[in-house]
Design an enzyme around this catalytic site. Structure first.
Site, short mmCIF file in Angstrom:
data_model
loop_
_atom_site.label_atom_id
_atom_site.label_comp_id
_atom_site.label_asym_id
_atom_site.label_seq_id
_atom_site.Cartn_x
_atom_site.Cartn_y
_atom_site.Cartn_z
CB SER A 2 -0.99 -0.08 1.31
OG SER A 2 -1.88 1.21 1.10
CG ASN A 3 -0.45 4.80 -1.35
OD1 ASN A 3 -1.07 5.60 -0.64
ND2 ASN A 3 -0.95 4.02 -2.58
NE ARG A 4 5.58 6.67 4.62
CZ ARG A 4 5.74 5.91 5.70
NH1 ARG A 4 4.67 5.72 6.67
NH2 ARG A 4 6.93 5.15 5.88
#
Ligand code: C5P
Length: 400
Positions: A206-208
Site C-alpha cells: 500500500s502507500n501513505r
C-alpha cells in the site's frame, strides 16, 4: 416555503431512531409528513410519530378518508425528498422489483422525487446476495443510500454491518440533497485514499495516502449540492455529511465501484492508486520458513483515471486527475493530461510534507491554461476546486 420531506418508516428495531429523525428534521425547519408500514407500527406507534409531526400518520393504501383527501399519488409528489428510514430488506426488495402492495411501496413507485434510503437490518440479511442485488439495482435507479454502519446489533451479542445511520447523519445528507447549491442535480465521483493490494490473507502492499484531500473535495462538492459518491480506499476518516461512501481495498475494486457510479457529470480522481499488485495472491498465509525469502512478482494495476477518461457516451463531462510531482511539476502534469485523456490535472509538489499534511500548494492545469494557487489548507483547496468545477459545468456562481 420550507422544504418538505416525506419520511417512510419501515418495520425494524431502528424505527425508534426515526422518531428522533423527525425531531432533527423539524429542528432545521423542514416540513415532515410520515408514512408507516404495518410492520413499523409494531415497533413505534402512529401516535408517537403523529404527535412529533403534528398531523396524522399515513398507513393504509386503501384508507378511503385519506385516499380521497391526500392519496398515495399526492403523498408521492407533494414533497421535495422521500426518506426511507429504516429501509428494511423487504422495503428495499419491493422498490428494487417494482412491487406496490402497500402504501409505502406504492408511494415509492409513484414518486418522481429523489429518494434517500437508510438501510437497517441484521448483518446476514445485509450481506445476502439478494440484498446485494437489490442494493445495486436501487443505486442504478438513482436512489441515494446512506449506511448501514458497522456496530452492535439489537440481537444480543451480534455485531457487524447493518445498523441504521444515525439521525444526524441522515438529516445532514437530506439537507445537502435539498440544498439549492450550484451543483444541485449534478452527479460527482471522488476517489480517495490509498489502495491495498493483497500478497496473502494478512499481508499487502500500500502507500501513505491519508485520504484528506479527496475527502475534503467530496465534502466541498456536496456542500454545493452535488450528489457525491466517494469511492475510498482504507482511511481513518469519517464519511463527510451528505456523501455516499463506497469502501474498497484494491485498485480493481476501486475501478469497479467507480464505473458503477456512472453516469457522472464530474469525476475527480484523488486516490493514490497502487501502481502494481502482486501477480498472485496466496490463498493461505505464506510461511516464513517455507522456502526462503519469497520473491513477489508484480503486475500493473488498471488506470482508473485513464479508463474513465476514454472518449464515449459514458465519459463524465469533466474528468479531473491529480499529479504528485517532485520536479518540473507543470511540464509533467501537461504530459499526464495527454497520456490519461483527462481534462484537468491538479498538480502538487510533494517534495515537502504534503502527503498526510494539512496543507497543499497546487497548480490547476487544463489543456490551455494553468493557474498556481497559493499554499492553503486542504479544505480551502477543495472549496476552490469545487467552485471551479461548478463554473465549468455551467452552474451559476456559488453563493458566498
Ligand atoms: O500516473 P499517476 O499515478 O501519477 O497519476 C495520478 C492520477 O491518476 C491521480 O488522479 C490518480 O488518482 C489517478 N490514477 C488512477 N488509477 C491508477 C493510477 C493513478 O486513477 N491506477
Amino acid at each position: 416555503m420550507s422544504k418538505r420531506v416525506l419520511l417512510i418508516i419501515g418495520g425494524g428495531i431502528a424505527a425508534y431512531k426515526s422518531l428522533e429523525l423527525i425531531r432533527r428534521l423539524k429542528e432545521r425547519g423542514l416540513a415532515v409528513r410520515v408514512v408507516m408500514t404495518e410492520a413499523a407500527q409494531r415497533f413505534v406507534t402512529t401516535l408517537a410519530a403523529g404527535a412529533l409531526v403534528g398531523e396524522p400518520v399515513f398507513t393504509d393504501l386503501f384508507d378511503q378518508a385519506h385516499e380521497f383527501d391526500v392519496g398515495h399519488i399526492r403523498l408521492a409528489r407533494e414533497c421535495d425528498l422521500i426518506i426511507v428510514a429504516p429501509a428494511t430488506a423487504d422495503l428495499m426488495a419491493k422498490r428494487a422489483n417494482g412491487l406496490a402492495n402497500d402504501l409505502a411501496s406504492a408511494v415509492l413507485l409513484a414518486t418522481d422525487k429523489p429518494v434517500l434510503m437508510a438501510p437497517a437490518m441484521n448483518p446476514h440479511m445485509w450481506s445476502n446476495a439478494a440484498t446485494r442485488r437489490n442494493f445495486a439495482t436501487l443505486q442504478a435507479d438513482g436512489i441515494r443510500l446512506i449506511g448501514p454502519n458497522a456496530g452492535e446489533m439489537a440481537e444480543r451479542g451480534e455485531s457487524g454491518v447493518g445498523r441504521m445511520a444515525e439521525p444526524e447523519e441522515i438529516r445532514d445528507t437530506a439537507i445537502a440533497f435539498l440544498s439549492d447549491g450550484p451543483l444541485k442535480g449534478k452527479r460527482a465521483l471522488v476517489t480517495a485514499g490509498p489502495t491495498i493490494e493483497a500478497i496473502d490473507p494478512v499481508r499487502f502492499l500500500s502507500n501513505r495516502s491519508s485520504g484528506k484531500q479527496g475527502y475534503a473535495i467530496a465534502a466541498a462538492l456536496a456542500e454545493l449540492g452535488a450528489d457525491v459518491t466517494l469511492v475510498s480506499g482504507p482511511t481513518n476518516l469519517a464519511a463527510p455529511a451528505g456523501v455516499t461512501r463506497v469502501n474498497v481495498e484494491s485498485a480493481r475494486d476501486m475501478l469497479e465501484a467507480s464505473e458503477a457510479a456512472l453516469p457522472l457529470d464530474v469525476a475527480v480522481m484523488v486516490a493514490a492508486v497502487a501502481d502494481w499488485r502482486p501477480t498472485q495472491e496466496a490463498q493461505t498465509k505464506i510461511k516464513k520458513d517455507a522456502a526462503g525469502i519469497p520473491a513477489i512478482a508484480l503486475q500493473e494495476n488498471p488506470d482508473i483515471l485513464a479508463t474513465l477518461s476514454k472518449p464515449g457516451k459514458k465519459r463524465p463531462k469533466l474528468v479531473v486527475g491529480f499529479a504528485a510531482e517532485t520536479d518540473h511539476v507543470e511540464e509533467h502534469a501537461r504530459a499526464k493530461i495527454a497520456k490519461k485523456g483527462c481534462d484537468w490535472i491538479v498538480a502538487n509538489d510533494v517534495s515537502g510534507d504534503v502527503m498526510g499534511g494539512a496543507e497543499n500548494a497546487v497548480i490547476l492545469i487544463s489543456k490551455d491554461k494553468s493557474e498556481a494557487w497559493p499554499r492553503m489548507a486542504k479544505e480551502a483547496v477543495a472549496r476552490k476546486l469545487a467552485a471551479e468545477i461548478a463554473k465549468s459545468l455551467g452552474a451559476k456562481a456559488p453563493r458566498k
